[in-house]
Design an enzyme around this catalytic site. Structure first.
Site, PDB file in Angstrom:
ATOM      1  N   GLU A 123       5.815 -12.008  13.551  1.00 34.10           N
ATOM      2  CA  GLU A 123       6.775 -11.312  14.410  1.00 34.10           C
ATOM      3  C   GLU A 123       6.180 -10.042  15.025  1.00 34.10           C
ATOM      4  O   GLU A 123       6.780  -8.968  14.965  1.00 34.10           O
ATOM      5  CB  GLU A 123       8.052 -10.995  13.618  1.00 34.10           C
ATOM      6  CG  GLU A 123       8.682 -12.234  12.993  1.00 34.10           C
ATOM      7  CD  GLU A 123      10.031 -11.958  12.319  1.00 34.10           C
ATOM      8  OE1 GLU A 123      10.305 -10.798  11.976  1.00 34.10           O
ATOM      9  OE2 GLU A 123      10.802 -12.914  12.141  1.00 34.10           O
ATOM     10  N   GLU A 278      11.041 -19.934  10.491  1.00 39.42           N
ATOM     11  CA  GLU A 278      11.891 -19.492   9.386  1.00 39.42           C
ATOM     12  C   GLU A 278      13.332 -19.781   9.752  1.00 39.42           C
ATOM     13  O   GLU A 278      13.777 -19.438  10.842  1.00 39.42           O
ATOM     14  CB  GLU A 278      11.771 -17.972   9.139  1.00 39.42           C
ATOM     15  CG  GLU A 278      10.388 -17.499   8.733  1.00 39.42           C
ATOM     16  CD  GLU A 278      10.340 -15.981   8.497  1.00 39.42           C
ATOM     17  OE1 GLU A 278      11.396 -15.337   8.416  1.00 39.42           O
ATOM     18  OE2 GLU A 278       9.227 -15.448   8.408  1.00 39.42           O
TER      19      GLU A 278
END
Ligand SMILES: *[C@@H]1O[C@H](CO)[C@@H](O)[C@H](O)[C@H]1NC(C)=O
Ligand SMILES: *[C@@H]1O[C@H](CO)[C@@H](O)[C@H](O)[C@H]1NC(C)=O
Ligand SMILES: *[C@@H]1O[C@H](CO)[C@@H](O)[C@H](O)[C@H]1NC(C)=O
Ligand SMILES: *[C@@H]1O[C@H](CO)[C@@H](O)[C@H](O)[C@H]1NC(C)=O
Ligand SMILES: *[C@@H]1O[C@H](CO)[C@@H](O)[C@H](O)[C@H]1NC(C)=O
Ligand SMILES: *[C@@H]1O[C@H](CO)[C@@H](O)[C@H](O)[C@H]1NC(C)=O
Length: 507
Positions: A123, A278
């Site tokens: 991220e 995720e």
């Protein structure tokens, strides 16, 4: 570099591979994070994965112990270059080559690790990072893929970048998925990255969290919109759908994913494959983080994956997803919320929490069964550290004693996990003495049951009677746990970074 196999064996492998593809479990992976003071031996975890039919796993580094656990299992593995290496790897091809040699080539032998993807950063474009990684991520991606290619892994191993859903958004003026576009500050870098991924044949990886949409969405977010069942049971939709052109969205996962698809279309990469890096639901640490809601979320998600159906904008593209996560991690940062330490579909010691259709049989809820627990888990002795009964007497009016107790609980909870004590959580019904005992025990176990860890200014005592009460578990440490991990290595997933989820929610 597999050694030649004999005829029967290779026939068997082909047959098994075909069966696996047919049943779709190849679309399902899981994240194995290790930010925990209570770590199972990697071989035990690897066997937990294979016992439950997982064919894919994603890890957050390429830690040697973890890799040794995975060696020989054949599980397809996504390893990662952590964010703090991006500048070095992006700035110097030699550094990327070293990383690949040490963390990919080293395991590329028969009986090694079946590495298929390398996550370059985690991220890195999160708003909370203030652009720190914007300039180094794509260079790092290029260097890693080039190093993979030059080392001869390129055909089998692709580099990707897992992004948070906060890289895309719908404008407030037209908050529907079809209006999706990348955030202005990362639009350029996302386009450059997609161009590279398209050329190298790698997927884009995105993390999508309906739970966080609900959590940050406040009272305006309809609970049912976080799930896949339209408010309970097929055809009985109780929620007002988000109507976007010809499409009615009845769950935030689809809306979120399709916002990304729209953003990709806008820059000419509408067909770029997307992997969900995720996705999951926590079971403690918040009143809506419960095993029952997690079971409901996963039931819908897994039924969808089993059906091979994609989202409205990509109906034929089967969703490929890595569940988050495998085990609870009690050393994760709680900056985003206390639920952060309870994302496991298994407890820290590998006990399943609720039924799941991990084999993707699909169909009715009956397809879900309790996952297989970890085998061969060894515990420290069955003993617990609790508030001494002598100390628990009539001290209500003793201010000095109360202060000492508060101090001690504060000390324990700053160093061990007390997130189950909150309102609506598994240990939320304890009284003050129960709270103190829970905190003392959490610290004592995290410290490996050393005697000195159960003193607390003379307030604590070790007992051999299980202090657990109902759903509130006073756990016992497992053997072989590593020393507590430093908070410094804990990646943040901050509230700011999650604003995207919120924006998508209020469609
Ligand atoms: C390989 O990965 C490990 C674990 O993430 C890391 O500590 C190590 O520095 C990496 N090797 C190189 C040469 O970068
Ligand atoms: C990003 O900026 C904010 C506000 O200026 C600051 O509080 C925060 O620490 C910064 N974060 C990072 C990772 O630099
Ligand atoms: C994506 O890659 C394919 C070849 O694999 C190419 O034909 C296509 O033009 C690329 N798309 C873009 C937008 O670059
Ligand atoms: C979507 O929902 C609206 C009502 O909100 C309904 O009129 C319309 O028929 C639905 N469209 C589809 C494609 O289901
Ligand atoms: C127990 O601890 C939790 C978390 O620290 C706190 O919110 C709660 O008020 C405490 N309960 C009692 C009865 O002290
Ligand atoms: C609590 O955790 C221990 C392992 O730490 C386990 O053996 C026990 O069954 C659990 N108790 C409950 C009530 O879940």
């Amino acid at each position: 570099m597999a050694a030649p196999r004999n005829g029967i064996l290779s026939w068997l492998i082909v047959a098994v591979a075909a069966a696996v593809t047919a049943s779709g479990v190849d679309a399902l992976g899981v994240n194995w994070g290790t930010m925990s003071t209570r770590r199972l031996p990697p071989k035990v975890v690897a066997r937990l994965l294979t016992d439950n039919g997982f064919k894919k796993v994603k890890i957050f580094d390429a830690d040697e112990r973890t890799m040794q656990g995975l060696a020989g299992t054949g599980i397809e593995t996504m390893v990662a270059v952590p964010n703090d290496l991006l500048a070095a790897v992006g700035g110097d091809y030699g550094r990327a080559r070293e990383w690949v040699k040490d963390n990919v080539t080293r395991y590329a032998f028969d009986g090694g690790v079946n590495i298929r993807l390398v996550a370059v950063g985690n991220e890195p474009f999160l708003k909370a990072y203030n652009g720190s990684f914007d300039k180094v991520t794509v260079p790092a991606l290029r260097n890693v893929q080039r190093a993979l290619d030059e080392a001869g892994h390129g055909a089998a191993v692709k580099a990707t970048v897992p992004v948070n859903a906060d890289v895309y958004d719908s404008p407030a003026s037209n908050p529907v998925p079809s209006a999706g576009r990348f955030r202005d500050d990362v639009a350029g870098v996302m386009a450059e990255m997609c161009r590279f991924l398209n050329r190298s044949g790698a997927p884009l990886t995105v993390n999508i969290y309906p739970f966080l949409s609900l959590y940050y969405g406040g009272d305006g977010f309809p609970l049912d919109y976080a799930f896949f069942d339209g408010g309970g049971g097929a055809g009985r939709s109780t929620i007002r759908a988000v109507v976007d052109d010809q499409i009615n969205y009845t769950n935030v996962f689809d809306a979120n994913f399709d916002t990304l698809v729209s953003a990709l279309r806008r820059i000419g990469f509408g067909h770029l494959p997307v992997v969900v890096g995720e996705v999951g639901w926590p079971t403690d640490g918040d009143r809506r983080a419960t095993p029952a809601l997690a079971e409901r979320f996963y039931a819908g998600l897994l039924r969808r994956i089993a059906a091979g159906r994609g989202t409205p904008l990509r109906p034929r593209a089967r969703i490929e997803a890595y569940l988050f996560g495998l085990l609870d991690e009690d050393a994760k940062s709680v900056a985003p919320g206390n639920f952060e330490r309870h994302w496991g579909i298994f407890t820290f010691d590998g006990r399943p929490k609720f039924p799941l259709d991990l084999r993707l049989h699909g169909g009715a809820a009956a397809a879900a069964t309790m996952p297989a627990p970890a085998r061969g888990v060894e515990y420290l002795p069955r003993r617990w550290c609790v508030l001494s009964p002598r100390a628990g007497g009539d001290y209500d009016d003793d201010d000095a004693w109360q202060a000492r107790l508060a101090d001690s609980v504060g000390y324990a909870c700053a160093r061990a996990d007390c997130t189950a004590l909150g309102y609506g959580c598994s240990c939320g019904a304890l009284d003050a003495a129960g709270n103190a005992s829970y905190a003392f025990n959490a610290y004592y176990q995290a410290q490996g049951q050393v005697e000195a860890a159960c003193d607390f200014q003379g307030l604590a005592v070790v007992v051999d009677k299980d202090a657990s009460r109902g759903a509130c578990n006073f756990s016992v440490q497992v053997v072989g746990s590593a020393a507590p991990v430093a908070a410094a290595v804990t990646p943040v997933r901050t509230a700011a970074g999650l604003a995207a989820a919120l924006a998508l929610v209020l469609l």
